[in-house]
Motif scaffolding. Structure first.
Motif, PDB file in Angstrom:
ATOM      1  N   ASP A  15      31.898  62.058  72.216  1.00 44.56           N
ATOM      2  CA  ASP A  15      30.728  61.840  71.360  1.00 44.56           C
ATOM      3  C   ASP A  15      31.083  61.868  69.877  1.00 44.56           C
ATOM      4  N   VAL A  16      31.957  62.791  69.501  1.00 51.26           N
ATOM      5  CA  VAL A  16      32.363  62.944  68.095  1.00 51.26           C
ATOM      6  C   VAL A  16      33.867  63.175  68.041  1.00 51.26           C
ATOM      7  N   SER A  17      34.539  62.404  67.192  1.00 51.48           N
ATOM      8  CA  SER A  17      35.974  62.617  66.952  1.00 51.48           C
ATOM      9  C   SER A  17      36.154  63.508  65.733  1.00 51.48           C
ATOM     10  N   VAL A  18      37.151  64.402  65.809  1.00 53.93           N
ATOM     11  CA  VAL A  18      37.374  65.379  64.742  1.00 53.93           C
ATOM     12  C   VAL A  18      38.845  65.363  64.345  1.00 53.93           C
ATOM     13  N   VAL A  19      39.101  65.311  63.018  1.00 54.89           N
ATOM     14  CA  VAL A  19      40.464  65.406  62.480  1.00 54.89           C
ATOM     15  C   VAL A  19      40.487  66.498  61.424  1.00 54.89           C
ATOM     16  N   GLY A  20      41.491  67.379  61.495  1.00 58.46           N
ATOM     17  CA  GLY A  20      41.628  68.464  60.533  1.00 58.46           C
ATOM     18  C   GLY A  20      42.739  68.200  59.538  1.00 58.46           C
ATOM     19  N   PHE A  21      43.174  69.279  58.876  1.00 62.14           N
ATOM     20  CA  PHE A  21      44.228  69.167  57.864  1.00 62.14           C
ATOM     21  C   PHE A  21      44.983  70.493  57.801  1.00 62.14           C
ATOM     22  N   ASP A  22      46.297  70.457  57.830  1.00 67.32           N
ATOM     23  CA  ASP A  22      47.253  71.570  57.692  1.00 67.32           C
ATOM     24  C   ASP A  22      48.156  71.691  58.910  1.00 67.32           C
ATOM     25  N   ASP A  23      47.612  71.501  60.131  1.00 60.85           N
ATOM     26  CA  ASP A  23      48.343  71.706  61.379  1.00 60.85           C
ATOM     27  C   ASP A  23      48.803  73.158  61.505  1.00 60.85           C
ATOM     28  N   ARG A  57      46.277  64.281  68.494  1.00 56.49           N
ATOM     29  CA  ARG A  57      46.060  65.029  69.734  1.00 56.49           C
ATOM     30  C   ARG A  57      44.752  64.540  70.369  1.00 56.49           C
ATOM     31  N   GLN A  58      44.099  65.413  71.136  1.00 57.65           N
ATOM     32  CA  GLN A  58      42.979  64.949  71.964  1.00 57.65           C
ATOM     33  C   GLN A  58      41.607  65.056  71.306  1.00 57.65           C
ATOM     34  N   SER A  59      41.516  65.486  70.052  1.00 62.64           N
ATOM     35  CA  SER A  59      40.189  65.630  69.438  1.00 62.64           C
ATOM     36  C   SER A  59      39.668  64.344  68.803  1.00 62.64           C
ATOM     37  N   SER A  60      40.472  63.284  68.814  1.00 66.04           N
ATOM     38  CA  SER A  60      40.029  62.004  68.249  1.00 66.04           C
ATOM     39  C   SER A  60      40.149  60.912  69.301  1.00 66.04           C
ATOM     40  N   GLY A  61      39.120  60.056  69.362  1.00 62.36           N
ATOM     41  CA  GLY A  61      39.107  58.980  70.351  1.00 62.36           C
ATOM     42  C   GLY A  61      38.285  57.805  69.867  1.00 62.36           C
ATOM     43  N   PRO A  62      38.237  56.716  70.643  1.00 63.51           N
ATOM     44  CA  PRO A  62      37.541  55.501  70.216  1.00 63.51           C
ATOM     45  C   PRO A  62      36.030  55.700  70.096  1.00 63.51           C
ATOM     46  N   SER A  64      38.406  69.285  56.025  1.00 58.40           N
ATOM     47  CA  SER A  64      39.426  69.483  55.002  1.00 58.40           C
ATOM     48  C   SER A  64      40.467  70.542  55.346  1.00 58.40           C
ATOM     49  N   ASN A  65      40.239  71.363  56.379  1.00 52.35           N
ATOM     50  CA  ASN A  65      41.321  72.209  56.886  1.00 52.35           C
ATOM     51  C   ASN A  65      41.045  72.570  58.348  1.00 52.35           C
ATOM     52  N   ASP A  66      42.057  73.050  59.028  1.00 55.99           N
ATOM     53  CA  ASP A  66      41.950  73.326  60.464  1.00 55.99           C
ATOM     54  C   ASP A  66      41.010  74.484  60.767  1.00 55.99           C
ATOM     55  N   GLN A  67      40.961  75.471  59.884  1.00 58.52           N
ATOM     56  CA  GLN A  67      40.110  76.627  60.130  1.00 58.52           C
ATOM     57  C   GLN A  67      38.642  76.203  60.212  1.00 58.52           C
ATOM     58  N   PRO A 119      39.113  70.632  72.299  1.00 59.83           N
ATOM     59  CA  PRO A 119      40.402  70.016  72.653  1.00 59.83           C
ATOM     60  C   PRO A 119      41.448  70.232  71.557  1.00 59.83           C
ATOM     61  N   PRO A 120      42.732  70.039  71.901  1.00 64.34           N
ATOM     62  CA  PRO A 120      43.783  70.150  70.881  1.00 64.34           C
ATOM     63  C   PRO A 120      43.469  69.244  69.690  1.00 64.34           C
ATOM     64  N   LEU A 121      43.698  69.754  68.497  1.00 59.64           N
ATOM     65  CA  LEU A 121      43.191  69.126  67.278  1.00 59.64           C
ATOM     66  C   LEU A 121      44.149  68.087  66.701  1.00 59.64           C
TER      67      LEU A 121
END
Length: 358
Positions: free
Chosen positions: A277-285, A337-342, A255-258, A294-296
């Motif tokens: 292994d795990v894709s990660v997406v944040g919020f706020d940038d 960016r690079q923190s999310s993948g197939p 729910s946030n980048d921190q 990796p870059p978020l």
């Protein structure tokens, strides 16, 4: 010792003019920020004002201009990315429109200590000061506790609040942002998306969590139990340690980048690769998001635009235009960016935590 200290009485325009060697009309133009004054002359007048301790008569200026040329801002805390960026947008737009900003911070010992007295006192103070309008940066759950009493006759607007029936408000489009984040991970083939939520009392966090859940349900995907966080990297770290133990958790919307930063560290420590292994997406940038490893991938909120819009709307009201109550949404965008993948299947069990020698 300056002359201002020796002579605390009010200093007149005539005295400034004599000290600077210019006419009283020129001093008046400098005091009122009129542009048609040569820069060397302006500097000479400003130096004389400083030496004599001259202070413009705000009330007289207001009579000439029809306003004080000042906007009051009440902010709950300066400790969050969103508030800092929003204030930056307010200050920049106010300066562009030739308005000053008077900032009052309301910061109780804890968020739950916010009382109607603290916020209402700040508003009352601004009501007595020379301001033409008031912008309040505060979340809706604090407003309900604070029972805000806005000064009569002064235009006001709320930022980061959620809709209120009695006055205009501005907020980022939390629903659209959360939907983009979750759909991005589903489009990468992940069977479902896990979630690290923000504080339960936060309106923005609730909107993001509800949208995460609704998006999964609409796609016919299972809805895992969310992990409760508090916006801090430490909360993300704790959630990451638990997610590392769940092989099916191949995608996480944080729910946030921190909190995402803490989660990335926990996965790294447990030998779980991101995004393999795990894709990660944040919020706020947040500014640092592009430099995480990796870059978020994250949802960019245009906080500065919210601040700029607040100033534009408040000036519209100052100039006599009626604004409809209700919430104005500021757009968002997904930054990939690079923190999310197939999706590559369940992730491996984590590396055992080394045991300290007894």
């Amino acid at each position: 010792m300056s002359l201002a200290n020796e002579h605390p009485r009010s200093v007149s325009l005539r005295e400034v003019a004599q000290r600077a060697g210019v006419s009283g009309q020129t001093v008046s133009r400098v005091a009122n920020n009129v542009p048609n004054v040569a820069e060397p002359t302006r500097r000479k007048v400003l130096a004389a004002m400083s030496e004599l301790g001259y202070r413009p008569n705000v009330a007289a200026r207001a009579l000439r201009r029809g306003s004080f040329g000042s906007i009051g801002v009440v902010v709950f805390t300066l400790g969050t990315l969103g508030n800092i960026r929003t204030i930056s947008g307010i200050v920049a737009e106010a300066a562009r429109r030739d308005y000053a900003v008077e900032l009052i911070q309301v910061q109780p010992a804890t968020e739950n200590d916010a009382t109607e007295g603290q916020v209402s006192s700040a508003l009352s103070r601004l009501g007595q000061d020379a301001v033409d309008g008031i912008i309040v940066i505060i979340e809706s759950h604090l407003i309900s506790k604070s029972a805000l009493e806005f000064p009569d006759g002064i235009p006001s607007i709320i930022v980061e609040a959620g809709a209120r029936p009695d006055r205009p408000s501005i907020n980022g489009d939390q629903t659209a942002g959360a939907r983009l984040a979750v759909q991005h991970l589903l489009d990468l083939g992940h069977p479902t998306v896990w979630h690290v939520a923000g504080p339960a009392e936060s309106n923005s966090a609730r909107e993001r969590t509800e949208t995460w859940r609704d998006t999964l349900v609409a796609a016919g995907r299972p809805v895992p139990e969310p992990f409760q966080g508090d916006w801090s990297a430490e909360a993300g770290y704790r959630a990451g340690l638990r997610l590392a133990e769940i092989p099916e958790a191949s995608a996480v919307f944080v729910s946030n980048d921190q909190m995402a930063l803490g989660l990335l560290r926990a996965l790294h420590e447990r030998g779980i690769r991101v995004p393999e292994d795990v894709s990660v997406v944040g919020f706020d940038d947040m500014d640092e998001a592009a430099h995480f490893w990796p870059p978020l991938t994250t949802v960019h909120q245009f906080f500065e635009d919210a601040g700029s819009l607040a100033v534009s709307l408040i000036i519209d009201e100052i100039q006599g235009r009626d604004l409809e109550p209700g919430e104005r949404k500021v757009g968002i965008e997904l930054v990939t960016r690079q923190s999310s993948g197939p999706y590559r299947g369940p992730h491996p069990l984590p590396t055992p935590i080394p045991q300290e020698d007894s």
